[in-house]
Design an enzyme around this catalytic site. Sequence first.
Site, mmCIF file in Angstrom:
data_model
loop_
_atom_site.group_PDB
_atom_site.id
_atom_site.type_symbol
_atom_site.label_atom_id
_atom_site.label_comp_id
_atom_site.label_asym_id
_atom_site.label_seq_id
_atom_site.Cartn_x
_atom_site.Cartn_y
_atom_site.Cartn_z
ATOM 1 N N GLU A 225 0.262 0.487 7.940
ATOM 2 C CA GLU A 225 1.089 1.599 8.437
ATOM 3 C C GLU A 225 1.101 1.478 9.959
ATOM 4 O O GLU A 225 2.044 0.971 10.548
ATOM 5 C CB GLU A 225 0.517 2.936 7.983
ATOM 6 C CG GLU A 225 1.291 4.139 8.495
ATOM 7 C CD GLU A 225 0.572 5.464 8.270
ATOM 8 O OE1 GLU A 225 1.227 6.499 8.448
ATOM 9 O OE2 GLU A 225 -0.637 5.467 7.931
ATOM 10 N N HIS B 2 1.596 8.466 -3.913
ATOM 11 C CA HIS B 2 1.005 8.565 -2.573
ATOM 12 C C HIS B 2 1.196 10.002 -2.105
ATOM 13 O O HIS B 2 2.179 10.343 -1.458
ATOM 14 C CB HIS B 2 1.691 7.575 -1.625
ATOM 15 C CG HIS B 2 1.046 7.453 -0.282
ATOM 16 N ND1 HIS B 2 1.101 6.301 0.472
ATOM 17 C CD2 HIS B 2 0.322 8.337 0.467
ATOM 18 C CE1 HIS B 2 0.463 6.479 1.611
ATOM 19 N NE2 HIS B 2 -0.018 7.722 1.628
ATOM 20 N N HIS C 96 -4.894 2.521 2.005
ATOM 21 C CA HIS C 96 -3.905 2.602 3.072
ATOM 22 C C HIS C 96 -4.053 1.357 3.952
ATOM 23 O O HIS C 96 -5.157 1.047 4.419
ATOM 24 C CB HIS C 96 -4.141 3.844 3.935
ATOM 25 C CG HIS C 96 -3.710 5.127 3.300
ATOM 26 N ND1 HIS C 96 -4.109 5.502 2.056
ATOM 27 C CD2 HIS C 96 -2.903 6.121 3.777
ATOM 28 C CE1 HIS C 96 -3.579 6.694 1.775
ATOM 29 N NE2 HIS C 96 -2.832 7.083 2.788
#
Length: 338
Positions: free
Chosen positions: A202, A19, A199
């Site tokens: 988060e 990442h 993603h």
Amino acid sequence: MTQPATNTLIQALPKTELHLHIEGTLEPEMLFALAERNSVKLPYASVEAVRAAYSFSDLQSFLDLYYAGASVLITEQDFFELTWAYCERAHADNIVHTEIFFDPQTHTARGIAFITVLNGITRALAQAKERFGLTSKLILCFLRHLSEEDGFATLAEAEPYLDRIDGVGLDSSELGHPPEKFQRLFARCAELGLPAVAHAGEEGPADYIWQALDLLQARRIDHGVRCTEDAALVKRLARDRVPLTVCPLSNLKLCVVKDMRDHNLRELLAAGLCAMVNSDDPAYFGGYLNTNLIACRDALGLTAAEVVQLAKNSFEASWLSAAEKQRYAAEIDRIALA
């Protein structure tokens, strides 16, 4: 094991980084050097002023600065130098394999040709393999704050060069841009043989992780720390060994957690998840891979066994061959037992 001994272990272990946004490795010194070379006017008077601006309230406040910084990247040589600088730092941290994200839309929107970006990055990665033995994969990320149609246009630009692109991802502003927005685009990528990561979880909710898995067929979840809000999701991630590419200093800098001692990395490991540590955008978030590991060790009291598990997970989650994964797992065991 004492802190100095754990530091030695962290340095000695081979690792992958899965990442890493290459544009997020643009250090202020290089930012100013490229701005001068390319006659780009910056809104900062000095390197110190740029670093002072690295105080973010959320993901969007970071992205505003991130995209402004990318404006200095214009020529193939710029992208080469950016990527090469990261490769040198990766080698110093004993990263032996990296799977790098790049954001072509950030550059093509400014009139930079797709091939200019790709040539600069891949030339540096080839040099890193030759000089350091550092192997790599390249992942094209679509910007989720833009439309799916824009993503299709970027994919069309990429299609002549798919022999140099190993997969696709989804990044940028998470809130308000769920994975389902890009379901058709990722289906087309799958038809082209491009594996997906995304993603999710988060700033966005745990539901975004479900969407990334079920609608985008994501093989890895980038971040994913909010999975612990959904017990059924945690069970699925553990059962299917879905990797979570966790970025602790990024989570701290973007206020996903208020204090590193509150980070749920150990909880993820205890739940049997395939979590590992990465640096995300290290020029902006205060450190490369080993710095992230040391910060977690200090704040969370990571044991040597947990550090070893994180390293092993990073190889399990990678797109290396089964034989390469086995070889590195054996090397990790040898170092851990030394």
